[in-house]
Design a protein around this motif. Structure first.
Motif, PDB file in Angstrom:
ATOM      1  N   VAL A   4      32.930  42.099  28.802  1.00  0.00           N
ATOM      2  CA  VAL A   4      32.090  41.187  29.575  1.00  0.00           C
ATOM      3  C   VAL A   4      30.878  41.962  30.099  1.00  0.00           C
ATOM      4  O   VAL A   4      31.011  43.110  30.538  1.00  0.00           O
ATOM      5  CB  VAL A   4      32.902  40.636  30.778  1.00  0.00           C
ATOM      6  CG1 VAL A   4      32.024  39.802  31.701  1.00  0.00           C
ATOM      7  CG2 VAL A   4      34.106  39.815  30.290  1.00  0.00           C
ATOM      8  N   ILE A   5      29.724  41.339  30.073  1.00  0.00           N
ATOM      9  CA  ILE A   5      28.525  41.925  30.688  1.00  0.00           C
ATOM     10  C   ILE A   5      28.363  41.332  32.084  1.00  0.00           C
ATOM     11  O   ILE A   5      28.323  40.110  32.249  1.00  0.00           O
ATOM     12  CB  ILE A   5      27.279  41.666  29.830  1.00  0.00           C
ATOM     13  CG1 ILE A   5      27.420  42.423  28.497  1.00  0.00           C
ATOM     14  CG2 ILE A   5      26.008  42.096  30.572  1.00  0.00           C
ATOM     15  CD1 ILE A   5      26.244  42.285  27.556  1.00  0.00           C
ATOM     16  N   GLY A   6      28.267  42.204  33.078  1.00  0.00           N
ATOM     17  CA  GLY A   6      28.189  41.776  34.460  1.00  0.00           C
ATOM     18  C   GLY A   6      26.783  41.829  35.040  1.00  0.00           C
ATOM     19  O   GLY A   6      25.793  42.091  34.340  1.00  0.00           O
ATOM     20  N   GLU A   7      26.723  41.632  36.318  1.00  0.00           N
ATOM     21  CA  GLU A   7      25.455  41.483  37.045  1.00  0.00           C
ATOM     22  C   GLU A   7      24.464  42.641  36.876  1.00  0.00           C
ATOM     23  O   GLU A   7      23.250  42.402  36.897  1.00  0.00           O
ATOM     24  CB  GLU A   7      25.791  41.241  38.537  1.00  0.00           C
ATOM     25  CG  GLU A   7      24.609  40.933  39.427  1.00  0.00           C
ATOM     26  CD  GLU A   7      23.939  42.183  39.961  1.00  0.00           C
ATOM     27  OE1 GLU A   7      22.775  42.102  40.355  1.00  0.00           O
ATOM     28  OE2 GLU A   7      24.588  43.262  39.951  1.00  0.00           O
ATOM     29  N   VAL A  47      30.191  50.033  25.758  1.00  0.00           N
ATOM     30  CA  VAL A  47      30.341  50.454  27.166  1.00  0.00           C
ATOM     31  C   VAL A  47      29.545  51.718  27.501  1.00  0.00           C
ATOM     32  O   VAL A  47      28.733  51.700  28.435  1.00  0.00           O
ATOM     33  CB  VAL A  47      31.834  50.610  27.529  1.00  0.00           C
ATOM     34  CG1 VAL A  47      31.995  51.183  28.924  1.00  0.00           C
ATOM     35  CG2 VAL A  47      32.547  49.269  27.429  1.00  0.00           C
ATOM     36  N   PRO A  48      29.738  52.831  26.782  1.00  0.00           N
ATOM     37  CA  PRO A  48      28.997  54.045  27.170  1.00  0.00           C
ATOM     38  C   PRO A  48      27.504  53.954  26.912  1.00  0.00           C
ATOM     39  O   PRO A  48      26.733  54.748  27.464  1.00  0.00           O
ATOM     40  CB  PRO A  48      29.636  55.145  26.311  1.00  0.00           C
ATOM     41  CG  PRO A  48      30.301  54.441  25.185  1.00  0.00           C
ATOM     42  CD  PRO A  48      30.675  53.074  25.682  1.00  0.00           C
ATOM     43  N   TYR A  56      32.282  45.813  30.964  1.00  0.00           N
ATOM     44  CA  TYR A  56      33.680  46.128  31.290  1.00  0.00           C
ATOM     45  C   TYR A  56      34.616  45.314  30.421  1.00  0.00           C
ATOM     46  O   TYR A  56      34.290  44.171  30.053  1.00  0.00           O
ATOM     47  CB  TYR A  56      33.981  45.771  32.761  1.00  0.00           C
ATOM     48  CG  TYR A  56      33.234  46.632  33.731  1.00  0.00           C
ATOM     49  CD1 TYR A  56      33.806  47.794  34.235  1.00  0.00           C
ATOM     50  CD2 TYR A  56      31.943  46.306  34.117  1.00  0.00           C
ATOM     51  CE1 TYR A  56      33.107  48.608  35.116  1.00  0.00           C
ATOM     52  CE2 TYR A  56      31.238  47.109  34.994  1.00  0.00           C
ATOM     53  CZ  TYR A  56      31.831  48.258  35.490  1.00  0.00           C
ATOM     54  OH  TYR A  56      31.136  49.059  36.346  1.00  0.00           O
ATOM     55  N   PHE A  57      35.802  45.894  30.133  1.00  0.00           N
ATOM     56  CA  PHE A  57      36.873  45.095  29.551  1.00  0.00           C
ATOM     57  C   PHE A  57      37.259  44.059  30.599  1.00  0.00           C
ATOM     58  O   PHE A  57      37.264  44.360  31.795  1.00  0.00           O
ATOM     59  CB  PHE A  57      38.062  45.987  29.187  1.00  0.00           C
ATOM     60  CG  PHE A  57      39.164  45.243  28.495  1.00  0.00           C
ATOM     61  CD1 PHE A  57      38.919  44.572  27.302  1.00  0.00           C
ATOM     62  CD2 PHE A  57      40.439  45.205  29.033  1.00  0.00           C
ATOM     63  CE1 PHE A  57      39.938  43.883  26.655  1.00  0.00           C
ATOM     64  CE2 PHE A  57      41.464  44.520  28.389  1.00  0.00           C
ATOM     65  CZ  PHE A  57      41.210  43.849  27.206  1.00  0.00           C
ATOM     66  N   GLU A  58      37.589  42.869  30.169  1.00  0.00           N
ATOM     67  CA  GLU A  58      37.755  41.782  31.145  1.00  0.00           C
ATOM     68  C   GLU A  58      38.789  42.089  32.220  1.00  0.00           C
ATOM     69  O   GLU A  58      38.622  41.690  33.361  1.00  0.00           O
ATOM     70  CB  GLU A  58      38.055  40.451  30.457  1.00  0.00           C
ATOM     71  CG  GLU A  58      39.307  40.401  29.632  1.00  0.00           C
ATOM     72  CD  GLU A  58      39.542  38.984  29.086  1.00  0.00           C
ATOM     73  OE1 GLU A  58      38.971  38.653  28.037  1.00  0.00           O
ATOM     74  OE2 GLU A  58      40.290  38.226  29.712  1.00  0.00           O
ATOM     75  N   ASP A  59      39.856  42.814  31.873  1.00  0.00           N
ATOM     76  CA  ASP A  59      40.879  43.139  32.877  1.00  0.00           C
ATOM     77  C   ASP A  59      40.400  44.192  33.876  1.00  0.00           C
ATOM     78  O   ASP A  59      41.019  44.386  34.926  1.00  0.00           O
ATOM     79  CB  ASP A  59      42.144  43.670  32.193  1.00  0.00           C
ATOM     80  CG  ASP A  59      42.946  42.546  31.561  1.00  0.00           C
ATOM     81  OD1 ASP A  59      42.613  41.372  31.800  1.00  0.00           O
ATOM     82  OD2 ASP A  59      43.901  42.846  30.824  1.00  0.00           O
TER      83      ASP A  59
END
Ligand code: F3S
Ligand code: F3S
Length: 114
Positions: A4-7, A47-48, A56-59
């Motif tokens: 997931v891509i976050g804020e 991710v890197p 992030y991985f969703e969990d």
């Protein structure tokens, strides 16, 4: 399951992640990018690459970015502003190009300055 891509991506849009994705499932909106959860194969290569740690991985999504799990999915499952149909699973971001619109959640975030 998906990444997931976050804020932190909002108004930054570095795009280094796009180059790393083997299935081209990172799509460009107006102020953020979004991962198509059905197309993501959970390889984690993106991710890197992100300089602002937006992926992030969703969990493992930090609590303050929790809304972005459903929001990344909504970018594809719900019609975007000005569109009649939902994007669904386009099967590759490169052919689609930048969409120029965002989910309501991202669209209402304060614009990042500096
Ligand atoms: Fe955004 Fe980071 Fe990708 S800022 S476009 S998630 S490299
Ligand atoms: Fe692509 Fe990242 Fe998923 S590289 S396949 S979006 S984990």
């Amino acid at each position: 399951m998906a990444y997931v891509i976050g804020e932190p991506c909002v108004d930054v849009m570095d795009r280094a992640c796009v180059e790393e994705c083997p299935v081209d499932c990172i799509y460009e909106g107006g102020r953020s990018l979004y991962i198509q959860p059905d197309e993501c194969v959970d390889c984690g290569a993106c991710v890197p690459a992100c300089p602002v740690d937006a992926i992030y991985f969703e969990d493992d999504l930090p609590a303050q970015m929790g809304e972005h799990l459903a929001d990344n999915a909504a970018f594809f499952a719900d019609p975007l502003p000005g569109q009649e149909a939902a994007l669904g699973s386009p099967g590759g971001a490169a052919t689609l190009g930048p969409l120029g619109v965002d989910t309501p959640l991202v669209a209402r975030l304060p614009r990042r300055v500096g």
